[in-house]
Scaffold this motif. Structure first.
Motif, short mmCIF file in Angstrom:
data_model
loop_
_atom_site.label_atom_id
_atom_site.label_comp_id
_atom_site.label_asym_id
_atom_site.label_seq_id
_atom_site.Cartn_x
_atom_site.Cartn_y
_atom_site.Cartn_z
N VAL A 1 7.64 2.83 -8.74
CA VAL A 1 6.74 3.48 -7.80
C VAL A 1 7.47 4.13 -6.62
O VAL A 1 6.83 4.60 -5.68
N PHE B 1 6.26 7.68 -5.72
CA PHE B 1 5.32 8.09 -4.68
C PHE B 1 6.06 8.76 -3.52
O PHE B 1 5.59 9.77 -2.98
N PHE C 1 -0.04 2.17 -11.79
CA PHE C 1 -0.27 3.02 -10.63
C PHE C 1 -0.57 4.46 -11.00
O PHE C 1 -0.63 5.33 -10.12
N ASP D 1 0.84 -1.19 0.00
CA ASP D 1 0.00 0.00 0.00
C ASP D 1 0.88 1.25 0.00
O ASP D 1 1.74 1.41 0.88
N MET D 2 0.66 2.13 -0.96
CA MET D 2 1.56 3.27 -1.13
C MET D 2 1.45 4.26 0.04
O MET D 2 2.46 4.81 0.49
N GLU E 1 -3.80 6.00 -9.35
CA GLU E 1 -3.60 6.22 -7.91
C GLU E 1 -2.65 7.39 -7.68
O GLU E 1 -2.87 8.22 -6.78
N PHE E 2 -1.61 7.48 -8.49
CA PHE E 2 -0.65 8.58 -8.37
C PHE E 2 -1.34 9.92 -8.60
O PHE E 2 -1.12 10.88 -7.87
N THR F 1 5.97 6.86 -13.74
CA THR F 1 5.86 5.80 -12.74
C THR F 1 5.29 4.57 -13.43
O THR F 1 5.07 4.57 -14.64
N HIS F 2 5.05 3.52 -12.67
CA HIS F 2 4.51 2.29 -13.25
C HIS F 2 3.13 2.57 -13.84
O HIS F 2 2.29 3.21 -13.22
N GLY G 1 7.57 1.58 -15.11
CA GLY G 1 7.35 0.47 -14.19
C GLY G 1 8.33 -0.68 -14.30
O GLY G 1 8.94 -0.92 -15.34
#
Length: 323
Positions: A113, A116, A135, A83-84, A138-139, A131-132, A165
């Motif tokens: 990631v 983050f 993600f 979980d980030m 979410e980012f 980033t990946h 990623g």
């Protein structure tokens, strides 16, 4: 000497710590073979002397702690795991240290990631970042002031680097080797590690799953309709009428919910379906094109390459062979 500080965060990916250490150490060996002095002084930097990773299965031992006095020319932030939000909280003490190193002139690079943790420093606000691909949504939600790049493998801006990623971070490591040494050394490293040095996007690996984490019920209804009518030519007006919205209001809400325009979303859903067909069937390109609602071969090829980075033929040959 270039002083490279590789962070050892809690909840990090062990390979993303070991690989940059291996890469820069190998570059030193290549330089020595060429009759030059080694260039990189590589140290692992931690919050504690020992950091346990992979649920305690492995331990990584830091060469230095952040409360010691030393400076860096390059700070590497490895990929995080799990979980980030939890991972960022566990590594909050790194944030002021990273900011201090940047203020003192260091460059900063995040792998996958690890972006983050980098974004949590505020250094990326108003800047671009990679980033990946899995993600990205979410980012965007966590860091709305950062311009995350879809599909990009390497982003560089004002001495701050980020990568795409998983193994894509090797392309950033090679980029940094070339920046600090020269092109021949980077090419030698790329051959040694069997990495395509000039690969510049991760689009062909991405799986478009549709941005449905939002709570706009009408837009979710439209998304489901698009996915169930993939073979049809869909218009913005038709989709707006489906949920009884005016075109401008519908387009605004769709963009806010999905981070795509309506037409971009339709294209991505169609191309994702085409990708799956190329991977799992023996249909030719024209058959797949018709299945996803395209009648113009040129338009299909152009859109497919824009989204995946490969032509339909290149994608089919690559992934059918792998299958």
């Amino acid at each position: 000497m270039i002083k490279v500080s590789i962070l050892v965060p809690e909840q990090s990916v062990m390979q993303a710590i070991a690989d940059p250490q291996y890469c820069f150490s190998a570059a030193n060996q290549f330089l020595q073979i060429a009759g030059q002095a080694p260039l990189f002084d590589v140290k692992l930097v931690g919050l504690n002397h020992e950091t346990k990773l992979n649920e305690g299965r492995f331990s990584v031992f830091a060469d230095r702690l952040i409360n010691e006095e030393f400076d860096s020319d390059l700070v590497i932030i490895p990929a995080l795991f799990g979980d980030m939000s939890t991972a960022i909280a566990a590594n909050a003490d790194f944030i002021p240290w990273i900011l201090k190193q940047k203020e003192q002139g260091a460059e900063v690079a995040s792998l996958c990631v690890g972006a983050f943790l980098l974004a949590s420093t505020g250094l990326l606000d108003g800047k671009k970042c990679s980033t990946h691909w899995g993600f990205v949504n979410e980012f965007r939600r966590m860091f709305p002031f950062v311009e995350v790049q879809d599909g990009s493998i390497i982003t560089e801006e004002h001495g701050i680097y980020s990568s795409g990623g998983a193994n894509s971070y090797w392309n950033l490591l090679l980029h940094l080797v070339e920046k600090y040494t020269d092109r021949p050394t980077a090419i030698l490293a790329s051959k040694y590690f069997a990495i395509d040095i000039d690969r510049n996007n991760q689009s062909s690996f991405a799986i478009f799953q549709g941005q449905k984490e939002h709570k706009d019920v009408e837009i979710q209804k439209v998304q489901e309709y698009i996915e169930k009518n993939i073979e049809n030519k869909l218009s913005v007006e038709e989709l707006a009428d489906l949920v009884a919205l005016g075109r401008r209001s519908f387009e605004r809400r769709f963009k806010a919910a999905t981070n795509n325009s309506v037409l971009e979303y339709i294209q991505r859903v169609k191309i994702e379906t085409a990708k799956r067909s190329f991977e799992n069937s023996r249909k030719n390109i024209n058959e797949v094109m018709m299945d996803v609602g395209y009648s113009d071969n040129k338009a299909f090829r152009t859109t497919f390459k824009k989204i995946t980075g490969l032509t339909p033929l290149e994608y089919r040959n690559k992934y059918r062979k792998m299958a």
